[in-house]
Each structure stands twice: as structure tokens, then as C-alpha cells.
Design a protein around this motif. Structure first.
Motif, PDB file in Angstrom:
ATOM      1  N   ALA A  41       4.931   5.417   2.153  1.00 33.48           N
ATOM      2  CA  ALA A  41       4.383   6.697   2.051  1.00 33.48           C
ATOM      3  C   ALA A  41       5.320   7.611   1.406  1.00 33.48           C
ATOM      4  CB  ALA A  41       4.200   7.370   3.557  1.00 33.48           C
ATOM      5  N   VAL A  42       4.457   8.643   0.722  1.00 38.47           N
ATOM      6  CA  VAL A  42       5.308   9.827   0.010  1.00 38.47           C
ATOM      7  C   VAL A  42       4.567  11.038   0.567  1.00 38.47           C
ATOM      8  CG1 VAL A  42       5.836  10.882  -2.171  1.00 38.47           C
ATOM      9  CG2 VAL A  42       5.869   8.309  -2.093  1.00 38.47           C
ATOM     10  N   PHE A  43       5.451  11.936   0.742  1.00 34.49           N
ATOM     11  CA  PHE A  43       4.930  13.372   1.144  1.00 34.49           C
ATOM     12  C   PHE A  43       5.282  14.421  -0.047  1.00 34.49           C
ATOM     13  CE2 PHE A  43       5.208  10.571   4.758  1.00 34.49           C
ATOM     14  CZ  PHE A  43       4.056  10.738   5.340  1.00 34.49           C
ATOM     15  N   HIS A  44       4.306  15.068  -0.581  1.00 29.75           N
ATOM     16  CA  HIS A  44       4.617  15.970  -1.488  1.00 29.75           C
ATOM     17  C   HIS A  44       4.857  17.538  -0.540  1.00 29.75           C
ATOM     18  CE1 HIS A  44       2.753  14.246  -5.449  1.00 29.75           C
ATOM     19  NE2 HIS A  44       3.793  13.539  -4.868  1.00 29.75           N
ATOM     20  N   LYS A  45       5.684  18.361  -1.054  1.00 29.49           N
ATOM     21  CA  LYS A  45       6.032  19.465  -0.409  1.00 29.49           C
ATOM     22  C   LYS A  45       4.999  20.595  -0.474  1.00 29.49           C
ATOM     23  CE  LYS A  45      10.933  18.569   1.034  1.00 29.49           C
ATOM     24  NZ  LYS A  45      12.263  19.089   0.733  1.00 29.49           N
ATOM     25  N   GLU A  46       4.314  20.268  -1.956  1.00 26.59           N
ATOM     26  CA  GLU A  46       3.309  21.312  -2.284  1.00 26.59           C
ATOM     27  C   GLU A  46       2.158  20.371  -2.923  1.00 26.59           C
ATOM     28  OE1 GLU A  46       4.513  23.834  -5.738  1.00 26.59           O
ATOM     29  OE2 GLU A  46       6.343  22.699  -5.801  1.00 26.59           O
ATOM     30  N   ASN A  47       1.024  21.121  -3.110  1.00 30.14           N
ATOM     31  CA  ASN A  47      -0.199  20.322  -3.599  1.00 30.14           C
ATOM     32  C   ASN A  47       0.152  20.465  -5.078  1.00 30.14           C
ATOM     33  OD1 ASN A  47      -3.384  20.977  -4.612  1.00 30.14           O
ATOM     34  ND2 ASN A  47      -3.053  19.235  -3.453  1.00 30.14           N
ATOM     35  N   LEU A  48       0.242  18.998  -5.616  1.00 26.86           N
ATOM     36  CA  LEU A  48       0.446  18.966  -7.209  1.00 26.86           C
ATOM     37  C   LEU A  48      -0.594  18.432  -7.997  1.00 26.86           C
ATOM     38  CD1 LEU A  48       4.170  17.623  -6.752  1.00 26.86           C
ATOM     39  CD2 LEU A  48       3.301  19.933  -7.379  1.00 26.86           C
ATOM     40  N   GLY A  49      -1.680  17.510  -7.272  1.00 26.99           N
ATOM     41  CA  GLY A  49      -2.546  16.901  -7.859  1.00 26.99           C
ATOM     42  C   GLY A  49      -2.502  15.462  -7.991  1.00 26.99           C
ATOM     43  N   LYS A  50      -3.707  14.806  -7.988  1.00 26.45           N
ATOM     44  CA  LYS A  50      -3.786  13.269  -7.919  1.00 26.45           C
ATOM     45  C   LYS A  50      -2.916  12.518  -8.920  1.00 26.45           C
ATOM     46  CE  LYS A  50      -7.079   9.584  -8.893  1.00 26.45           C
ATOM     47  NZ  LYS A  50      -8.653   9.191  -9.159  1.00 26.45           N
ATOM     48  N   ILE A 109       0.842  -1.300   0.033  1.00 29.14           N
ATOM     49  CA  ILE A 109       0.183   0.115  -0.203  1.00 29.14           C
ATOM     50  C   ILE A 109       0.739   1.186  -0.149  1.00 29.14           C
ATOM     51  CG2 ILE A 109      -1.800   1.148   1.262  1.00 29.14           C
ATOM     52  CD1 ILE A 109      -2.669  -1.348   2.319  1.00 29.14           C
ATOM     53  N   ILE A 110       0.706   2.042  -1.119  1.00 30.62           N
ATOM     54  CA  ILE A 110       1.393   3.313  -1.236  1.00 30.62           C
ATOM     55  C   ILE A 110       0.479   4.511  -1.020  1.00 30.62           C
ATOM     56  CG2 ILE A 110       2.922   4.660  -2.356  1.00 30.62           C
ATOM     57  CD1 ILE A 110       3.751   2.224  -4.257  1.00 30.62           C
ATOM     58  N   VAL A 111       0.809   5.340  -0.024  1.00 30.81           N
ATOM     59  CA  VAL A 111      -0.018   6.435   0.346  1.00 30.81           C
ATOM     60  C   VAL A 111       0.624   7.802   0.038  1.00 30.81           C
ATOM     61  CG1 VAL A 111      -1.761   7.774   1.933  1.00 30.81           C
ATOM     62  CG2 VAL A 111      -1.549   5.105   2.090  1.00 30.81           C
ATOM     63  N   ILE A 112       0.223   8.441  -0.782  1.00 35.69           N
ATOM     64  CA  ILE A 112       0.738   9.583  -1.262  1.00 35.69           C
ATOM     65  C   ILE A 112       0.032  10.818  -0.993  1.00 35.69           C
ATOM     66  CG2 ILE A 112       1.856  11.069  -3.170  1.00 35.69           C
ATOM     67  CD1 ILE A 112       0.698   7.596  -3.678  1.00 35.69           C
ATOM     68  N   ASP A 113       0.650  11.791   0.303  1.00 31.36           N
ATOM     69  CA  ASP A 113       0.053  12.899   0.864  1.00 31.36           C
ATOM     70  C   ASP A 113       0.503  14.058  -0.126  1.00 31.36           C
ATOM     71  OD1 ASP A 113      -1.253  14.171   2.899  1.00 31.36           O
ATOM     72  OD2 ASP A 113       0.636  15.162   2.901  1.00 31.36           O
ATOM     73  N   ASP A 114      -0.424  14.662  -0.827  1.00 34.50           N
ATOM     74  CA  ASP A 114      -0.265  15.963  -1.455  1.00 34.50           C
ATOM     75  C   ASP A 114      -0.489  17.022  -0.922  1.00 34.50           C
ATOM     76  OD1 ASP A 114       0.057  16.628  -4.035  1.00 34.50           O
ATOM     77  OD2 ASP A 114      -1.849  16.948  -4.706  1.00 34.50           O
ATOM     78  N   CYS A 115       0.198  17.177   0.305  1.00 32.82           N
ATOM     79  CA  CYS A 115       0.497  18.427   0.982  1.00 32.82           C
ATOM     80  C   CYS A 115      -0.831  18.832   1.834  1.00 32.82           C
ATOM     81  CB  CYS A 115       1.106  19.566   0.195  1.00 32.82           C
ATOM     82  SG  CYS A 115       1.632  21.129   0.976  1.00 32.82           S
ATOM     83  N   SER A 116      -1.305  17.683   2.537  1.00 32.94           N
ATOM     84  CA  SER A 116      -2.529  18.083   3.036  1.00 32.94           C
ATOM     85  C   SER A 116      -2.242  18.999   4.436  1.00 32.94           C
ATOM     86  CB  SER A 116      -3.177  16.575   3.772  1.00 32.94           C
ATOM     87  OG  SER A 116      -3.436  15.696   2.686  1.00 32.94           O
ATOM     88  N   TYR A 117      -3.435  19.597   4.916  1.00 31.04           N
ATOM     89  CA  TYR A 117      -3.177  20.306   6.040  1.00 31.04           C
ATOM     90  C   TYR A 117      -4.093  19.925   7.247  1.00 31.04           C
ATOM     91  CZ  TYR A 117      -6.725  22.945   3.336  1.00 31.04           C
ATOM     92  OH  TYR A 117      -7.767  23.247   2.709  1.00 31.04           O
ATOM     93  N   ASP A 118      -4.842  19.043   6.983  1.00 29.36           N
ATOM     94  CA  ASP A 118      -5.978  18.617   7.985  1.00 29.36           C
ATOM     95  C   ASP A 118      -5.739  17.657   8.854  1.00 29.36           C
ATOM     96  OD1 ASP A 118      -5.765  16.538   6.136  1.00 29.36           O
ATOM     97  OD2 ASP A 118      -8.250  16.261   6.062  1.00 29.36           O
ATOM     98  N   GLY A 119      -4.278  17.213   8.996  1.00 27.81           N
ATOM     99  CA  GLY A 119      -3.981  15.911   9.943  1.00 27.81           C
ATOM    100  C   GLY A 119      -3.865  14.595   9.064  1.00 27.81           C
ATOM    101  N   SER A 120      -4.127  14.559   7.850  1.00 29.55           N
ATOM    102  CA  SER A 120      -3.949  13.421   7.158  1.00 29.55           C
ATOM    103  C   SER A 120      -2.559  12.808   7.214  1.00 29.55           C
ATOM    104  CB  SER A 120      -4.427  13.785   5.637  1.00 29.55           C
ATOM    105  OG  SER A 120      -5.765  13.810   5.373  1.00 29.55           O
ATOM    106  N   LYS A 121      -1.461  13.775   7.284  1.00 31.95           N
ATOM    107  CA  LYS A 121      -0.101  13.214   7.471  1.00 31.95           C
ATOM    108  C   LYS A 121      -0.053  12.580   8.423  1.00 31.95           C
ATOM    109  CE  LYS A 121       4.436  15.364   6.809  1.00 31.95           C
ATOM    110  NZ  LYS A 121       5.346  16.790   6.843  1.00 31.95           N
ATOM    111  N   ASN A 122      -0.641  12.942   9.718  1.00 32.11           N
ATOM    112  CA  ASN A 122      -0.112  12.129  10.833  1.00 32.11           C
ATOM    113  C   ASN A 122      -0.811  10.952  10.897  1.00 32.11           C
ATOM    114  OD1 ASN A 122       1.033  14.426  12.133  1.00 32.11           O
ATOM    115  ND2 ASN A 122      -0.839  15.355  12.725  1.00 32.11           N
ATOM    116  N   VAL A 123      -1.808  10.641  10.329  1.00 35.19           N
ATOM    117  CA  VAL A 123      -2.517   9.421  10.062  1.00 35.19           C
ATOM    118  C   VAL A 123      -1.576   8.442   9.295  1.00 35.19           C
ATOM    119  CG1 VAL A 123      -4.414   7.961   9.043  1.00 35.19           C
ATOM    120  CG2 VAL A 123      -4.855  10.277  10.252  1.00 35.19           C
TER     121      VAL A 123
END
Length: 233
Positions: free
Chosen positions: A60-69, A34-48
Motif C-alpha cells: 500500500a501507498v498513501f498519498h498525502k494529497e489528491n494527485l491523480g491516477k 497487489i499494490i493499492v495506492i490511496d490518492d488521499c481518499s476521505y470516504d473510508g477507503s484508507k481503512n479498507v
């Protein structure tokens, strides 16, 4: 045993993300990545995501800015270790319990691409209960018809999230679109190399904008342009 890679793009889905991951972990009789890519969320999704990553359940992959699906899927593409790949939205519009039947035709080597159709086997009034607005039904119908004509397919739902691929096929497609155009891009590109797409009916419960729906009317026009662009390239 075949291994399944599940790509989960995520942008501000704190209300459903844990449930999605838990449902994915429950899928039996197949190895999973399972690969979850966080697209620079600001609602707490990153902590999950960090919690599940720490426990070793996901990559997990974390984008530093919102780039799109599409950008999320591009980021995940190089990390795929499975034999089969599926895209799963993090909002629970699509039910992970449908995944076993979607991957079965690829496990059985009958197809290299399978789409989960939200409309196959349903009548118009059934769709009214599932899509958040009748305009979405008509828009999806028009885009699918246009895609079928251009790409020589017979799909009922070209822009479904549930797209399943043989991993070798998926990894050789050079993806470029960073937004919702991932859907028309990959459908057109695999059609260009003669891959016939198989469809299976799925469950669907659409959201509206008040519930976090992100795709808009302008994305439909972008999809039309995208189909033509990759057909003539």
C-alpha cells in the motif's frame, strides 16, 4: 512461474474496493503482487486498504494529497516486483476475471503490451449498453483514431484502463503525467520505441457521474495535447 503485479489506483471507492481486492486475490495459477495506492481518499477507503495491508495481502501507498491516477501509477512503478504489470481501477467497471486472458500473450512471450478493448468484437448497440453515455463512445472513438494516426497503431480502444506490460518495458518508461493522461502518455511512449500493442476483448460496465465517474470532457482535450507532446519530444 511468472509473477503478476497489479496496480490499483484508488480515490474514494469505498463501495467497490473490497470486492476488487477479493476478486484479484481469487486469480489462480499465477503469483501476485497487489499494490493499492490511496490518492488521499476521505470516504473510508484508507481503512479498507490498511486492513488488507495488515493481513499481508497487498502493498500500500498513501498519498498525502489528491494527485491523480497517473501519480498513483508513478508511485507504484518503483515498487513493481513482478514480471508482468497490469492496471486495475478500483471501481469495478472492469472485471478482474478478464485478467488471465489479458496476461496470457505476455506469458507466452508473443507481445510486450496488451490492451483490453471495450469495443473490439462489439457493435454500436452493444456499446450503448456498456458505456454510460453515447458521447463517451464517440469521444473514445475519436481519441483512439487520433492516437492510431499519430502512433502508428491499430487499436480500437486506446484509453482503456486494462493495460498490460512486460515489467521490464513498463519500468523503463519514465512516466510524468499525474492525471488521466497516463493513458495517452504510455501509449505514445511505447509506440515511440516501436512496440506494437495487441488487443483482447474485455467486459465493461461503465458508471455515470452519480456513481462516482471521475473522468470529464476536459480530460479528452488534455489527452489530445498529451499525444502530440510526447510524439514531438
Amino acid at each position: 512461474m511468472k509473477k503478476l503485479t497489479i496496480i490499483v489506483p484508488c480515490y474514494n471507492e469505498i463501495g467497490t474496493l473490497s470486492k476488487v481486492i477479493e476478486e484479484l486475490l481469487k486469480i489462480k495459477n499465477i503469483k501476485k503482487q497487489i499494490i493499492v495506492i490511496d490518492d488521499c481518499s476521505y470516504d473510508g477507503s484508507k481503512n479498507v486498504i490498511l486492513r488488507y495491508k495488515k493481513d499481508g495481502y497487498i502493498n500500500a501507498v498513501f498519498h498525502k494529497e489528491n494527485l491523480g491516477k497517473g501519480a498513483c501509477i508513478i508511485s507504484a512503478q518503483k515498487l513493481v516486483r513482478g514480471d508482468i504489470v497490469i492496471v486495475q481501477d478500483a471501481d469495478l467497471e472492469y472485471n478482474p476475471k478478464d485478467i488471465p486472458k489479458l496476461i496470457k500473450p505476455i506469458i507466452n512471450l508473443k507481445y510486450k503490451a496488451v490492451y483490453g478493448s471495450r469495443v473490439l468484437g462489439r457493435n454500436y448497440f452493444d456499446n450503448l449498453k456498456n458505456f454510460s453515455h453515447w458521447i463517451r463512445i464517440l469521444g473514445n472513438l475519436f481519441l483512439t483514431k487520433f492516437s492510431n494516426i499519430i502512433n502508428n497503431q491499430t487499436l480500437t480502444d486506446a484509453h482503456t484502463c486494462y493495460k498490460v506490460f512486460d515489467a521490464k518495458l513498463f519500468k523503463k518508461i519514465k512516466l510524468k503525467e499525474k492525471n488521466f493522461n497516463f493513458c495517452p502518455e504510455i501509449t505514445t511512449k511505447i509506440s515511440n520505441i516501436g512496440i506494437k500493442i495487441h488487443e483482447i476483448p474485455i467486459n465493461y460496465k461503465g458508471r455515470d457521474y452519480s456513481q462516482g465517474k471521475k473522468i470529464k470532457l476536459k480530460d479528452a482535450f488534455k489527452a489530445l495535447f498529451c499525444i502530440v507532446k510526447y510524439k514531438i519530444k
